[in-house]
Each structure stands twice: as structure tokens, then as C-alpha cells.
Write an enzyme that holds these catalytic residues in place. Structure first.
Site, short mmCIF file in Angstrom:
data_model
loop_
_atom_site.label_atom_id
_atom_site.label_comp_id
_atom_site.label_asym_id
_atom_site.label_seq_id
_atom_site.Cartn_x
_atom_site.Cartn_y
_atom_site.Cartn_z
N ARG A 116 0.88 -1.18 0.00
CA ARG A 116 0.00 0.00 0.00
C ARG A 116 0.91 1.22 0.00
O ARG A 116 1.71 1.39 0.92
CB ARG A 116 -0.91 0.01 1.22
CG ARG A 116 -1.66 1.32 1.39
CD ARG A 116 -2.75 1.27 2.43
NE ARG A 116 -3.89 0.50 1.97
CZ ARG A 116 -5.09 0.50 2.55
NH1 ARG A 116 -5.29 1.25 3.64
NH2 ARG A 116 -6.08 -0.21 2.07
N HIS A 152 -7.58 0.83 -6.27
CA HIS A 152 -7.77 -0.03 -5.10
C HIS A 152 -8.46 -1.32 -5.60
O HIS A 152 -9.63 -1.58 -5.31
CB HIS A 152 -8.63 0.69 -4.06
CG HIS A 152 -8.59 0.08 -2.70
ND1 HIS A 152 -7.81 -1.02 -2.39
CD2 HIS A 152 -9.24 0.40 -1.55
CE1 HIS A 152 -7.98 -1.33 -1.11
NE2 HIS A 152 -8.84 -0.49 -0.58
N GLN A 202 -10.32 -3.91 -3.29
CA GLN A 202 -11.62 -3.44 -2.81
C GLN A 202 -12.70 -3.76 -3.85
O GLN A 202 -13.78 -4.26 -3.51
CB GLN A 202 -11.56 -1.92 -2.57
CG GLN A 202 -12.87 -1.35 -2.07
CD GLN A 202 -13.22 -1.83 -0.67
OE1 GLN A 202 -12.40 -1.78 0.23
NE2 GLN A 202 -14.44 -2.33 -0.49
N ASP A 226 -17.35 7.16 -1.10
CA ASP A 226 -16.07 7.02 -0.39
C ASP A 226 -15.77 8.39 0.22
O ASP A 226 -16.41 9.40 -0.11
CB ASP A 226 -14.98 6.59 -1.39
CG ASP A 226 -13.63 6.33 -0.73
OD1 ASP A 226 -13.57 6.18 0.51
OD2 ASP A 226 -12.61 6.28 -1.46
N CYS A 276 -16.49 1.65 0.93
CA CYS A 276 -15.32 0.80 1.17
C CYS A 276 -14.87 0.84 2.63
O CYS A 276 -14.20 -0.08 3.09
CB CYS A 276 -14.18 1.23 0.25
SG CYS A 276 -13.75 2.97 0.44
N ARG A 306 -13.69 -8.87 1.60
CA ARG A 306 -12.27 -8.61 1.34
C ARG A 306 -11.47 -9.90 1.58
O ARG A 306 -10.56 -10.23 0.83
CB ARG A 306 -11.74 -7.50 2.26
CG ARG A 306 -12.40 -6.13 2.09
CD ARG A 306 -12.13 -5.52 0.72
NE ARG A 306 -10.71 -5.46 0.45
CZ ARG A 306 -9.89 -4.48 0.84
NH1 ARG A 306 -10.39 -3.44 1.49
NH2 ARG A 306 -8.60 -4.50 0.53
N1 CP Z 1 -11.36 -0.35 2.60
C1 CP Z 1 -10.09 -0.43 2.98
O1 CP Z 1 -9.19 -0.65 2.18
O2 CP Z 1 -9.88 -0.30 4.32
P1 CP Z 1 -8.48 -0.12 5.01
O3 CP Z 1 -7.93 1.21 4.59
O4 CP Z 1 -8.77 -0.18 6.49
O5 CP Z 1 -7.56 -1.23 4.58
N1 NVA Z 2 -10.03 6.62 -1.13
C1 NVA Z 2 -9.66 6.17 0.20
C2 NVA Z 2 -9.91 4.71 0.34
C3 NVA Z 2 -9.59 4.13 1.69
C4 NVA Z 2 -9.81 2.64 1.74
C5 NVA Z 2 -8.22 6.51 0.44
O1 NVA Z 2 -7.39 6.33 -0.46
O2 NVA Z 2 -7.88 6.97 1.54
#
Ligand code: CP
Ligand code: NVA
Length: 314
Positions: free
Chosen positions: A111, A139, A142, A233, A273, A301
Site C-alpha cells: 500500500r 484499489h 476493494q 467514499d 469501502c 475482502r
Molecule cells: N477499505 C479499505 O481498504 O480499508 P483499510 O484502509 O482499512 O484497509
Molecule cells: N479513497 C480512500 C480509500 C480508503 C480505503 C483513500 O485512499 O484513503
């Protein structure tokens, strides 16, 4: 192991899967979900044969980190948690990090802020399966869970319409990649200046099946009218905290609330999400309503990432 062996498959984007593979992955995830109560007796309990999967997260995560860790353990593998500075390239170049890891582990779940980091890690280490656990652009993990969640409710996504209301961000991009491939139209409603690139819309349209359409809107009510599910989101993603005040102002008309859900189809579902900011992109009553699938998405997930690991690694 050498760089000349067949490159390991990465999963950086939904577009790394063919439409057939996407369907097969969802089938496998559904099967893994039914088999999970069998625990050690599940047919896949030793599928990874004690292989190691490294994980490096440059920003916070509850769902993605937990579900990957559980997924690897339940498939008979081990996880290796790396400190976040190894995703930045501070101590040594990213390419060297990847080339070390490929000598020890089968996969790297990463990430990062910059999508280019995920790409660079994948390019540097051909024997390492690199999995995008969220970048600023995409993502994809997701979207896999979201597609499984809708398929469970409806049997098929074909012929349905999903409205995404809010920032044209990483989650929106991966949904736009996934939904049309399953024959589901997607309406993307974002304020001017916060929309997905035209190129993304065009590419998503090329992958569409069974008459699915990809359409952009600036008016959230127009986008949501008659749709089968509404997704939103956060307005400021991780790394955009300094823009939060400005974004609260710009996105206010894009809040998913009872009045907006009213114009969707009568039995329309709500998706997010998570993490969610109640009172901003969604009201608490919509989040907590019977239409809300948010915790089903979170559960899925796990099952979809198990399926992904099996498809990539075994
Ligand atoms: N939806 C999601 O990716 O959650 P986290 O940021 O907690 O991993
Ligand atoms: N768009 C959000 C998603 C978190 C799971 C972010 O990138 O922070």
C-alpha cells in the site's frame, strides 16, 4: 530463482485480470467463503505450502492488512510485516528492496501513496508477485470484494446499474474497471475538477460486456435516479488531509443521504469501502440502514483476497 525465469503475475489493477479471470476469481471466492467453516479441513488449508508473503503499508489500514494476513494464514502460508519505510525507498532504493524480497518470499502486498511505487516494485523483481493493496490511483482488491458482495445479493451483476457518488479517486477507478466487465453499468458523479480522467472512462467502456455503459455526471441526483446500488467514499483520501476543508465545501452537494437514496430504485443498496465519515460523504442513517452492505463488503475482502492469492501463487 533468477530474473530470466517467467515473470510472476502481479495484481496492480483490475485490468490485470481478463473478464473470464475476474468471473472465475469471484466464483472461487464464493466457494472459499462456503468452505471457511471447515478451517484446517478446508481443501485449500495448505494451498500455499508455508510460502511467505511480505506486506508493506505506507499508510494506515484496518481491513486490507487484517484480511491479507488472515487470508495467507488460512491458506497455509506465513506473512512478513515490513516497516513502512521500506515502501518509501529511504533506507535503500525500492528496486533493491524488491530484489531482496524476491529471494525469500513469493509475494509482496503493498500500500503506497504513489502508484508508480507499486509499478517500480513489480518491474524490479520479476519473480515476485506484487499485489496493489491501494495506491493513489487504484484499489483493485476493494473492487473484487464489492463485486462479490453485489453478486451475492443479485445472483448476477448483469443488467444492473451502480452509481458512484463522490471523489473520482482510487476506489472509483477500480469500480469503473470492474463493474462494466460484469455487465453492470456505472454512473460516476463527481464535482467538476474531481472526476475520473476521460481516458479511464474510455478504457472502462472498452471492457464493458452485455451492453453495460460507463457514464459521467455532475449532478448526483441525475446519476442516482433509478439505480440499483449507490456507492460513496471519503471526500479526502489518505494523503489529502490538508485539502479536507476545501473538499468538504466542494463535495457537500454529493452527500449520500436519505433524500438522495429516495431517487434510486426502491430496493437500492448502499455501499462504502470504509472507513466512513458519517455526516460527510454519508449520513449515519444511510450507513446503518438495512440497505447498507458495508460490513458484507468488509467481510468479502477476505474471501476475494484468498481467491486472488490462490490464482496468482498456486
Ligand atoms: N477499505 C479499505 O481498504 O480499508 P483499510 O484502509 O482499512 O484497509
Ligand atoms: N479513497 C480512500 C480509500 C480508503 C480505503 C483513500 O485512499 O484513503
Amino acid at each position: 530463482m533468477s530474473a530470466s525465469s517467467t515473470p510472476a503475475r502481479d495484481f496492480v489493477s483490475i485490468l490485470d485480470l481478463s473478464t473470464d479471470e475476474l468471473g472465475r476469481l469471484l466464483d472461487l471466492a464464493a466457494q472459499l467463503k462456503t468452505e471457511r467453516p471447515r478451517a484446517d479441513q478446508a481443501p485449500t488449508a495448505n494451498a500455499l505450502h508455508r510460502a511467505h508473503v511480505a506486506m508493506v503499508f505506507e499508510k494506515p489500514s484496518l481491513r486490507t492488512r487484517s484480511t491479507f494476513e488472515i487470508a495467507v494464514h488460512e491458506l497455509g502460508g506465513h506473512t512478513l510485516q515490513l516497516p513502512h519505510q521500506f515502501a518509501v525507498g529511504d533506507r535503500e532504493p525500492l528496486e533493491d528492496v524488491a530484489r531482496n524480497l524476491e529471494r525469500w518470499v513469493k509475494a509482496l502486498v503493498v500500500r503506497t501513496y504513489e502508484h508508480a511505487t507499486v509499478m517500480a516494485l513489480g518491474a524490479a523483481a520479476p519473480a515476485l508477485h506484487v499485489i496493489n493493496a491501494l495506491s493513489d490511483q487504484e484499489h483493485p482488491c476493494q473492487a473484487l470484494a464489492d463485486m462479490l458482495t453485489l453478486r451475492e445479493r443479485w445472483g448476477t451483476c448483469r443488467g444492473r446499474t451502480l452509481a458512484y457518488v463522490g471523489d473520482g479517486n482510487n476506489v472509483a477507478r477500480s469500480l469503473a474497471h470492474a463493474a462494466p466487465q460484469l455487465g453492470m453499468s456505472i454512473h460516476l458523479a463527481s464535482p467538476a475538477g474531481y472526476q475520473l480522467d476521460a481516458q479511464v472512462i474510455e478504457e472502462a467502456g472498452h471492457r464493458a460486456r452485455d451492453g453495460a455503459q460507463v457514464s459521467s455526471f455532475e449532478d448526483p441526483r441525475e446519476a442516482v435516479t433509478g439505480v440499483d446500488a449507490v456507492y460513496t467514499d471519503v471526500w479526502a483520501s489518505m494523503g489529502q488531509e490538508q485539502e479536507a476543508d476545501e473538499r468538504r465545501r466542494v463535495f457537500r452537494p454529493f452527500q449520500v443521504n436519505g433524500a438522495l437514496m429516495e431517487v434510486a430504485a426502491p430496493d437500492a443498496l448502499f455501499m462504502h469501502c470504509l472507513p466512513a465519515h458519517r455526516g460527510e460523504e454519508v449520513t449515519a442513517d444511510v450507513m446503518g440502514s438495512p440497505a447498507s452492505l458495508v460490513f458484507d463488503q468488509a467481510e468479502n475482502r477476505l474471501h476475494t483476497q484468498k481467491a486472488l492469492l490462490l490464482m496468482l501463487l498456486s
